[in-house]
Design an enzyme around this catalytic site. Sequence first.
Site, mmCIF file in Angstrom:
data_model
loop_
_atom_site.group_PDB
_atom_site.id
_atom_site.type_symbol
_atom_site.label_atom_id
_atom_site.label_comp_id
_atom_site.label_asym_id
_atom_site.label_seq_id
_atom_site.Cartn_x
_atom_site.Cartn_y
_atom_site.Cartn_z
ATOM 1 N N CYS A 183 3.047 -9.946 1.714
ATOM 2 C CA CYS A 183 3.671 -8.745 2.294
ATOM 3 C C CYS A 183 4.788 -9.143 3.252
ATOM 4 O O CYS A 183 5.832 -8.486 3.288
ATOM 5 C CB CYS A 183 2.623 -7.876 2.985
ATOM 6 S SG CYS A 183 1.658 -6.845 1.826
ATOM 7 N N ASP A 207 -18.919 -0.947 -11.264
ATOM 8 C CA ASP A 207 -19.844 -1.530 -12.222
ATOM 9 C C ASP A 207 -19.711 -3.051 -12.141
ATOM 10 O O ASP A 207 -18.667 -3.610 -12.453
ATOM 11 C CB ASP A 207 -19.456 -1.009 -13.621
ATOM 12 C CG ASP A 207 -20.325 -1.572 -14.716
ATOM 13 O OD1 ASP A 207 -20.937 -2.647 -14.510
ATOM 14 O OD2 ASP A 207 -20.383 -0.958 -15.786
HETATM 15 C C1 HEC Z 1 7.715 -3.497 2.068
HETATM 16 C C2 HEC Z 1 6.464 -2.844 2.197
HETATM 17 C C3 HEC Z 1 5.292 -3.572 2.804
HETATM 18 C C4 HEC Z 1 5.182 -4.168 4.021
HETATM 19 C C5 HEC Z 1 6.245 -4.309 5.093
HETATM 20 C C6 HEC Z 1 3.833 -4.655 4.109
HETATM 21 N N1 HEC Z 1 3.142 -4.378 2.970
HETATM 22 FE FE1 HEC Z 1 1.175 -4.693 2.617
HETATM 23 N N2 HEC Z 1 1.364 -3.962 0.744
HETATM 24 C C7 HEC Z 1 2.531 -3.453 0.212
HETATM 25 C C8 HEC Z 1 2.282 -3.031 -1.147
HETATM 26 C C9 HEC Z 1 3.311 -2.422 -2.080
HETATM 27 C C10 HEC Z 1 0.920 -3.310 -1.411
HETATM 28 C C11 HEC Z 1 0.136 -3.044 -2.701
HETATM 29 C C12 HEC Z 1 -0.286 -1.595 -2.738
HETATM 30 C C13 HEC Z 1 -1.115 -1.211 -1.548
HETATM 31 O O1 HEC Z 1 -2.326 -1.453 -1.501
HETATM 32 O O2 HEC Z 1 -0.509 -0.711 -0.560
HETATM 33 C C14 HEC Z 1 0.382 -3.873 -0.192
HETATM 34 C C15 HEC Z 1 -0.954 -4.241 -0.041
HETATM 35 C C16 HEC Z 1 -1.503 -4.704 1.127
HETATM 36 C C17 HEC Z 1 -2.903 -4.996 1.305
HETATM 37 C C18 HEC Z 1 -4.004 -4.879 0.250
HETATM 38 C C19 HEC Z 1 -4.718 -3.566 0.384
HETATM 39 C C20 HEC Z 1 -5.849 -3.415 -0.593
HETATM 40 O O3 HEC Z 1 -6.596 -2.440 -0.479
HETATM 41 O O4 HEC Z 1 -5.997 -4.243 -1.481
HETATM 42 C C21 HEC Z 1 -3.056 -5.425 2.591
HETATM 43 C C22 HEC Z 1 -4.337 -5.868 3.250
HETATM 44 C C23 HEC Z 1 -1.737 -5.384 3.210
HETATM 45 N N3 HEC Z 1 -0.824 -4.941 2.299
HETATM 46 C C24 HEC Z 1 -1.484 -5.724 4.516
HETATM 47 C C25 HEC Z 1 -0.202 -5.780 5.079
HETATM 48 C C26 HEC Z 1 0.077 -6.281 6.402
HETATM 49 C C27 HEC Z 1 -0.962 -6.774 7.384
HETATM 50 C C28 HEC Z 1 1.429 -6.219 6.581
HETATM 51 C C29 HEC Z 1 2.276 -6.748 7.699
HETATM 52 C C30 HEC Z 1 2.139 -8.127 7.999
HETATM 53 C C31 HEC Z 1 1.979 -5.629 5.382
HETATM 54 N N4 HEC Z 1 0.971 -5.395 4.486
HETATM 55 C C32 HEC Z 1 3.323 -5.327 5.199
HETATM 56 C C33 HEC Z 1 3.736 -3.313 0.849
HETATM 57 C C34 HEC Z 1 4.016 -3.734 2.140
#
Ligand code: HEC
Lengths: 271, 148
Positions: free
Chosen positions: A232, A59
């Site tokens: 991240c 929305d």
């Molecule tokens: C220790 C764990 C961890 C690692 C390692 C990690 N992330 Fe994440 N990431 C998360 C968490 C927790 C979130 C928030 C919840 C979700 O959307 O997964 C997140 C969210 C994201 C989102 C947002 C997704 C959305 O729909 O809003 C992106 C894009 C992302 N990560 C990309 C990456 C990338 C690229 C890497 C490596 C450079 C990375 N992450 C490494 C834990 C991690």
Amino acid sequence: VALSGAASADPHPDAELIIEGELNVKVRAEPAAHLDGAVPEIYSGWLFRTDETRSLQMDDFENPAMLGVEAGQDAWNTVEGAAGKSCADCHGDAAESMKGVRAVMPKVNDNGDLWSTEDYVNNCRTERMEADALKWNSGDLNNMVAYISVQSRGMPVAVQIDGEAEPFWERGKDMYYTRFGQLELSCASCHEENYGMNIRADHLSQGQINGFPTYRLKQGKLISTHNRFRGCIRDTRAESFAMGSQEFRELELYVASRGLGLDTEGVAVRN
Amino acid sequence: AGASASAEVKPADLVWEDEIAIPASLSGTAGDPAKGAEVLVKRSLGNCVACHENSAMPDVAFQGNVGPSFDGVGARWSEAELRGIVANAKQVFPGSIMPVFYNDNPDDYIRPGDAYTAKAYNPETFTTLLTAQQIEDVVAYLTTLTEY
Ligand code: HEC
Ligand code: HEC
Ligand code: HEC
């Protein structure tokens, strides 16, 4: 408490993202061939959020990201810089000129450089408007990218990964599988091997970027793709990369390509 | 921190048995299970519950499920094996996503940072994720988790 696991373990099995009751945005897809079976299905981050968060995005009056879109629209029509021009002076109606632009970003420009949407905006500001570049992840830049993104709403992600884009894409892929920091975690450790699981309070998605820029309820504002990447990598106890860095553009291309098959959400809401 | 320097085993000097167990105490001081429970939960310490569930702590909110549940872990593994897992899980489970809690060598990492600042590590302060004594405390706590 013990429920933290099972109760929210999976992407929502059948929720559909229908914006304003009419635009159906694809949030599940067959994985692109280049993923080589790494995941059985592609899911938007929207499917991993709570009922309340998901409904905010259906929305436009409830979606807080739309305030940024409106601010971006105002800026689109505002003259800035020594050349005395607005974006609209050259590009006219964004609904036409910017349609599909966000869906193909990041892409290789005429000089052979890989540019994100932010780079194109800033290039027009500095080279064509003689105005200052906006700071990466600043409210003004995120608002403009949000306004541009909304013009691609519901259009399939269509980044180019072959030809001149390929070397950038390959480097982005290497980065995705690199185990950074003292915790030695790669993007894949969390978003490929463990999506659907919980890391403490966080329910892991596949880390897709088709919804960016995204309004984060936790931060109370729009954030850019590179801001999310930065956070991240920081969370692995690593020295992160700068927003707007070459590394992050390459990572952005690769991560975008993992979402091929999904639609551009044109500004998402996440927690 | 409390142990005398001579009794403490440095990360580089760990002595493994059968490649998965560390029989000798890292600190020379017996572990305290109550302190170990704190290390398990606190985000600034082990934050083990980020990845592991533990039914023995029903009050702890938001337990993760990336790793196996701790229920019965003290029955599955000996004290020496638990010490091996907590000190260096990658030795015991090659390729594991579980962090190595007892290694102070920045050269073993890619872009090691200064904790969660996103900045480069400081060679003066870079250290193990947990101290020798904190590992002894966690191991002492884990050995009490014999029920499934
Ligand atoms: C220790 C764990 C961890 C690692 C390692 C990690 N992330 Fe994440 N990431 C998360 C968490 C927790 C979130 C928030 C919840 C979700 O959307 O997964 C997140 C969210 C994201 C989102 C947002 C997704 C959305 O729909 O809003 C992106 C894009 C992302 N990560 C990309 C990456 C990338 C690229 C890497 C490596 C450079 C990375 N992450 C490494 C834990 C991690
Ligand atoms: C003086 C003319 C002019 C002004 C003012 C201008 N642009 Fe541009 N813009 C161009 C030209 C020319 C291109 C390159 C050709 C093209 O792709 O349309 C371009 C390209 C772009 C692109 C990339 C489009 C694509 O498909 O690759 C984006 C995004 C963009 N401009 C956004 C903006 C924004 C936002 C503003 C205002 C802050 C702005 N432009 C102001 C002339 C202008
Ligand atoms: C980032 C995730 C993560 C963190 C943080 C983590 N672990 Fe683990 N742990 C795992 C995974 C995954 C396994 C399973 C082994 C493997 O990788 O195959 C595991 C296995 C174990 C095992 C063996 C369990 C069994 O039942 O066989 C023990 C014991 C253990 N971890 C203790 C700890 C302790 C103590 C801490 C904190 C000091 C901790 N872990 C922190 C992910 C983690």
